[in-house]
Every structure is written in C-alpha cells, then in structure tokens.
Design a protein around this motif. Structure first.
Motif, PDB file in Angstrom:
ATOM      1  N   VAL A  36       0.840  -1.201   0.000  1.00 23.15           N
ATOM      2  CA  VAL A  36       0.000   0.000   0.000  1.00 23.15           C
ATOM      3  C   VAL A  36       0.877   1.254   0.000  1.00 23.15           C
ATOM      4  CG1 VAL A  36      -1.680   1.356   1.304  1.00 23.15           C
ATOM      5  CG2 VAL A  36      -1.856  -1.133   1.277  1.00 23.15           C
ATOM      6  N   TYR A  37       0.523   2.199  -0.844  1.00 22.83           N
ATOM      7  CA  TYR A  37       1.178   3.503  -0.881  1.00 22.83           C
ATOM      8  C   TYR A  37       0.130   4.557  -0.552  1.00 22.83           C
ATOM      9  CZ  TYR A  37       2.958   7.782  -3.179  1.00 22.83           C
ATOM     10  OH  TYR A  37       3.340   9.058  -3.478  1.00 22.83           O
ATOM     11  N   LEU A  38       0.427   5.364   0.471  1.00 22.79           N
ATOM     12  CA  LEU A  38      -0.468   6.456   0.853  1.00 22.79           C
ATOM     13  C   LEU A  38       0.270   7.767   0.615  1.00 22.79           C
ATOM     14  CD1 LEU A  38      -1.957   5.407   4.332  1.00 22.79           C
ATOM     15  CD2 LEU A  38      -3.233   5.827   2.239  1.00 22.79           C
ATOM     16  N   GLY A  39      -0.217   8.562  -0.322  1.00 25.10           N
ATOM     17  CA  GLY A  39       0.482   9.809  -0.644  1.00 25.10           C
ATOM     18  C   GLY A  39      -0.248  11.011  -0.065  1.00 25.10           C
ATOM     19  N   PHE A  40       0.493  11.875   0.606  1.00 29.26           N
ATOM     20  CA  PHE A  40      -0.091  13.083   1.196  1.00 29.26           C
ATOM     21  C   PHE A  40       0.546  14.325   0.579  1.00 29.26           C
ATOM     22  CE2 PHE A  40      -1.021   9.915   4.373  1.00 29.26           C
ATOM     23  CZ  PHE A  40      -2.279  10.292   4.852  1.00 29.26           C
ATOM     24  N   GLY A  41      -0.273  15.181  -0.014  1.00 33.73           N
ATOM     25  CA  GLY A  41       0.237  16.445  -0.537  1.00 33.73           C
ATOM     26  C   GLY A  41       1.281  16.266  -1.622  1.00 33.73           C
ATOM     27  N   ILE A  42       1.103  15.240  -2.424  1.00 36.79           N
ATOM     28  CA  ILE A  42       2.068  14.963  -3.494  1.00 36.79           C
ATOM     29  C   ILE A  42       1.451  15.370  -4.832  1.00 36.79           C
ATOM     30  CG2 ILE A  42       3.032  13.032  -4.808  1.00 36.79           C
ATOM     31  CD1 ILE A  42       3.877  11.867  -2.118  1.00 36.79           C
ATOM     32  N   SER A  43       2.204  16.149  -5.603  1.00 36.47           N
ATOM     33  CA  SER A  43       1.658  16.676  -6.849  1.00 36.47           C
ATOM     34  C   SER A  43       1.644  15.619  -7.945  1.00 36.47           C
ATOM     35  CB  SER A  43       2.473  17.885  -7.294  1.00 36.47           C
ATOM     36  OG  SER A  43       3.810  17.485  -7.548  1.00 36.47           O
TER      37      SER A  43
END
Lengths: 337, 268
Positions: A275-282
């Motif tokens: 699982v990859y959780l991205g926060f505030g990534i453009s």
C-alpha cells in the motif's frame, strides 16, 4: 570454466553480507541467461563477482538467487570505499575473461564503479535500467528512463563487449531457487596503490525507522504537507500503521525530513509496497517513477486536478493534515476499543 | 595552495520542472519537447558554485565548458554571469548522437586543450538523461583520479583536496591528489543568483567556440558512430489507474481508507 561470454553480476558487499540489489540482479540474470540459451542455443553461465579485502561468508545465498558460479576477487586494498581500486580490478578481469554481459546495482558504490569500468574497457553502459530483456538476435535490450521517467528508451550495445547496465535497487525481484551452493572460485589479483586517493574518515549514519524498500506500507509526503509539524503527523501515522515514511524532493528541500535516503523517485528509491499512501504529493514524473509499481495507491491532495490522482486507485480531495489526523484518531480508537 | 585553475562542465537541459510536457509523436516516434526552455542542468550550477567558492578563497580561474548545439551560448553566458571567467562551447555536428563515453571523450579533449587544469567539477547527474556516468568517464579519459557524490569540497595543502561524499548509509571523506575530477550533489551548496552586474559583466567575458578540428579528439569514439551504445525505440509507459473518489467528512474518509487497507490485506 573461465566465464567467457558469461553473464556477470557485480556484487556489492554490505556490513552483513551482500546488497540486496545483487540478489535481484542474479535472479533477473538467471532469466536472461535462460532466454539467451533459447535464442542462441548456448546458455551462458551466471557469475556473481564479489570484490573485497577477503573472501565473503554466506555465498550460498548468491547461488540460491541465481548464480551458477561465484568469483571471489580478494586483495587487502579492496576496502569498500576505494571504488577506484574495485573498478581497476574489475576492468582487468573483464578484459581477461571476456564476459558477454555485466550488470551492476546502481547504488552509490555501483554508480561510481560501473562507468569507470565501462570507460576502461571502452564499452557501452546503460544507466538505471527499468527493464532488461534479450531480443531475437541475442542482444541485451536495456530499457532506460529519460526525463525523469516520462519517456523510456531502448539502448543496445551491438558491437562492443561486454554489454553493461546498471539497475537501481528494487527494480527487479529477488527470487530464491533451489540450486545447490557451489565452491567459490577465489582469485587474488595484483594491485598497486599510490597517493592519488586516500580515505580519511568514514562516518556511519544511524538509519532510524523501517527501510523504505522493505516496508509493506509506505506513507509518502510532498510539498502539500505544508509544515514540519504536519510532517510529524505522518510519522505518527506511520508508527500506527507499521509504515515507512518517504518524501519527494520539495519536502526534502523544505527540511521537513532529514533523510535524503527517504526520497522516492528517479534519483532516489524505488518502492513497491502493498500500500502507498500519498499526502500532498503533486505527482511529478520524477516521483511517480519510484512508486508506480505499488499495490494499492491512495492519494490525498487539495488540488482536484493533481497529477498524482491519475496514478492512484483512490483519490481524496482534502487537506493532508485533516486526513492524517482523522486516520490517527480512527486507528487509536480502534486500538482502545 | 593558491590559484587553482578549475573547469566546470555544464549541460544545457530542458527545464526539469516541465517534464510532464515531454511526449512522443505517435506518428514519427520521436521525442516532442516543444516550448520547454533550455536551462543549465541544476546540479551543474552547484558545481559552478563550488568552483566560484574555491576561487573566492584561493584565487585562480573558473572556465565553463559545454558540449552542445550553438544555442547553448545562452546558457554559457548565464554561467559567466554567475561568475565564471571564461566559457568554451564545444559545438560540431560530428558530436551529435554521442553517448556518455563519446561525450566524456570530447569534454576531456577540451580540458586537455585548456592546458594544465587543477580541478574539473561537474554535477553528479543530468536532469534529462540522468545517467550519472559522464564525470567518472571524463576522469578516466583524462587519467585523473575522480570521485562522485561530493557534498563537501575543501582545498588542502600541497596539491590535494578533501572531498566529502554522501553514500546511502555513511559519509566518506577522501584526500585526492590534484588534478582531479569531482561531481557534486545538491547538498553541497546553494547556487547563487545572477546579479544584474553579473549579466553586464558576462557580455564582456570571453566565450570561445571549439569544433572537432580544434580539439585532440579520439576519432574512434566520436559522435554517433563512435558511441558504443545505440538508441532504439522510445515509448511512453501508461501508468494510469482507476482514480476513484473517496468522499465525506474527514472521519468518513479515514474509515473508508482503513477499509481499503484491510481489503488490501493489512492487519490493522
């Protein structure tokens, strides 16, 4: 057996054995050798070539992951950080034994040794390959990223030998087989030193937290995380999920995270967590290349048109902080109930 | 030690913040990069900054070198405006199609022609090709000691420099005998901005153009023909996913996310 036309994997040693990328390359090398056998009628041997001050223990691992032969190159001067000397002995060995293909892990060590060797033996080298395969003529097709991975190009080295390539850690999978361990062949080359390069000191860095490339869950933060304080929330969430935290270049530039080694992307790590959780990534290409093979991808960004959403299974159009806080609250509530 | 002669290799690249606009023409199968401005490769600016700092401390001269089409004159002017003393544009149709071995051969030929150079600096890798191979290969063509990943650089006594390098899990400091080739990483410094004075001064600084005939090149490794690697097909990987929206209050979203994580097999 002298390794002529063989497929060599240059094995970088680590404090407690061998760098994992070498095992990944041996497994891929085993597949490539099999394919070469089908195309040309003669399967080359897969050689694990280890350089260092003395012989290394644990070579059965190299056989298990794909090596037919292990060549142990020993000289007291071959201390880890003398990349110049490692390159010198490897270039000599290649000239002497004429392998057909030589593969390097693109670690700091490998990315310094590989071009040096290629320049010495005057052959081609393809950097940071995203894939390697054998074509119908038996040539190694080296698929390299350009423009941060936006474009992939195929590179061939049709005339000169060996065909050489470097591959970043995590691109291929290390797959153990059941091949029996053999007896490594030990060579002790002649080697001179002068005063041109001398190691003055080595400062080991304590790496805290889970290594990114081994984590089942990766939490990645970008510029949209907004502050160092918010970054702490990602760390807290990672603690609750048993995740590792990675970053993008802008987040690193802001100084929210200390680790250059936690950067995901073209010039950093390749991750493929469950699982990859991205926060505030453009979703800049440089970053996407390093996470595209993740299992489930969920991204949070305030911009409904963020590029990262195209590469995500699920998107959340919201502030990174709000979602991180809510996740932390849910997880804590779940733990106490 | 005083008065180092430093050469900095500069690569003009399409501006890295616009790589999302790079594509492939489906008909001609060639690269499309229209409208993307060409800038100095970001890490090469760090290399130039490192050179300027050494010059400010120890004296000497800084030459900027670029192997590129004629339009790169603009990028070399920027290097001069930042503070380089002189610039050399290595430009010839014969250089087209060079891979890293062929490129580093031409750069080495230019360094040789410059005369006794003490130090050659480059960025660790370029933003476009990103091979990180040219600096080491340049060192090999010149027969100089070379190091990559430099995050610190200091001139020592008696013709040696100290080079601090960043590796995955450690920092390694080396003492290197000059002349040497060193490639730098981003953390070594913050490149200075060009001032208006710098831009004005740059107009008066020498910028020479050297062609293949001006340089001691090795014909066996020149351009496309002399490059061991050949480029084949290019393509654009399709990485798109389903992109389903999760909506609701923060709490509802958190619940939905955790449900997805459990469905993916995580024990929470």
């Amino acid at each position: 057996m002298d390794g002529k036309n063989g497929l060599w994997v240059i094995v970088e040693r680590s404090a407690n054995g061998f760098r994992k990328v070498a095992l990944e390359l041996l497994s891929r090398g085993r597949d490539l050798a099999g394919r070469l056998g089908e195309v040309s009628g003669s399967r080359p041997g897969v050689w694990a070539v280890v350089t260092g001050p003395g012989s290394a223990p644990g070579t059965e691992e190299l056989y298990r992951y794909g090596a037919d032969e292990v060549l142990m190159v020993c000289h007291p001067l071959l201390e880890e950080h003398r990349t110049d000397l490692h390159a010198a002995v490897l270039a000599d060995l290649i000239r002497e034994r004429s392998p057909g293909i030589v593969l390097f892990g693109a670690t700091a060590w490998g990315s310094e040794v590989a071009p040096t060797v290629a320049a010495r033996v005057k052959t081609g080298l393809a950097a940071h390959c995203a894939d390697l395969r054998i074509d119908g003529r038996g040539l190694l097709v080296q698929c390299v990223p350009a423009f941060g991975g936006k474009v992939l190009g195929e590179i061939l080295c049709p005339d000169r030998r060996p065909q050489m390539a470097s591959v970043r850690p995590g691109v291929f999978q290390a797959v153990p087989g059941d091949a029996p361990a053999g007896e490594p062949l030990v060579v002790r080359p002649e080697l001179d030193d002068d005063d041109r390069i001398k190691v003055l000191e080595v400062q080991r860095r304590e790496i805290t937290g889970k290594p990114l490339e081994e984590a089942e869950v990766v939490i990645a933060g970008g510029w949209g995380v907004g502050s160092r304080e918010n970054w702490q929330l990602l760390e807290e969430l990672a603690g609750l999920l048993g995740a590792a935290v990675g970053c993008t270049r802008p987040a690193l530039d802001e100084g929210w995270t200390e680790g250059e080694h936690t950067m995901i992307g073209t010039s950093g790590k390749t991750v493929r967590p469950k699982v990859y959780l991205g926060f505030g990534i453009s979703g800049a290409t440089h970053h996407v290349v390093g996470m595209k093979d993740s299992g489930l991808v969920i991204s949070v960004n305030t911009n409904p048109n963020a590029e990262i959403f195209q590469f995500s299974d699920f998107k959340v159009v919201a502030d990174a902080r709000a979602v991180a806080e809510a996740l932390i609250a849910e997880l804590k509530a779940g733990k106490t109930s | 030690m005083s008065g180092l002669k430093i050469a900095v290799c500069i690569k003009p690249v399409p501006s890295p913040d616009q790589y999302h606009r790079v594509g492939i023409d489906p008909r001609t199968k060639t690269l499309v990069r229209e409208g993307i401005p060409t800038v100095i490769n970001p890490l090469d600016k760090n290399a130039l900054e490192a050179a300027l700092q050494i010059r400010e401390k120890c004296g000497g001269t800084v030459a900027a070198i670029s192997m590129a089409p004629p339009a790169a004159e603009e990028n070399l002017r920027e290097a001069l405006a930042m503070g380089a003393d002189e610039a050399y544009l290595l430009s010839d149709r014969a250089f087209a199609g060079s891979d890293t071995l062929a490129t580093s051969m031409v750069l080495a030929a230019a360094v040789k022609k410059l005369g006794p150079v003490d130090l050659v600096l480059t960025g660790n890798e370029s933003a476009d090709g990103g091979t990180a191979q040219v600096s080491a290969q340049l060192g090999e063509w010149l027969g100089y000691p070379h190091l990559m990943h430099a995050c610190g650089l200091e001139v020592m006594e008696d013709g040696f420099i100290r080079v601090d390098t960043a590796r995955e899990d450690c920092r390694v400091a080396y003492r290197v005998k000059l002349p040497a080739v060193v490639s730098v990483v981003r953390t070594i410094n913050k490149p200075r901005f060009t001032s208006l004075m710098g831009v004005i001064a740059a107009g008066k600084k020498p910028l020479s153009v050297w062609t293949s005939g001006d340089l001691p090149v090795d014909e066996n490794f020149l351009g496309l023909e002399g490059s061991p690697t050949k480029a084949g097909d290019i393509y654009q990987p399709d990485l798109s996913r389903r992109c389903e929206l999760l909506e609701g209050s923060a709490g509802e979203i958190a619940g939905a996310v955790l449900q997805k994580l459990r469905a993916a097999g995580l024990q929470l």
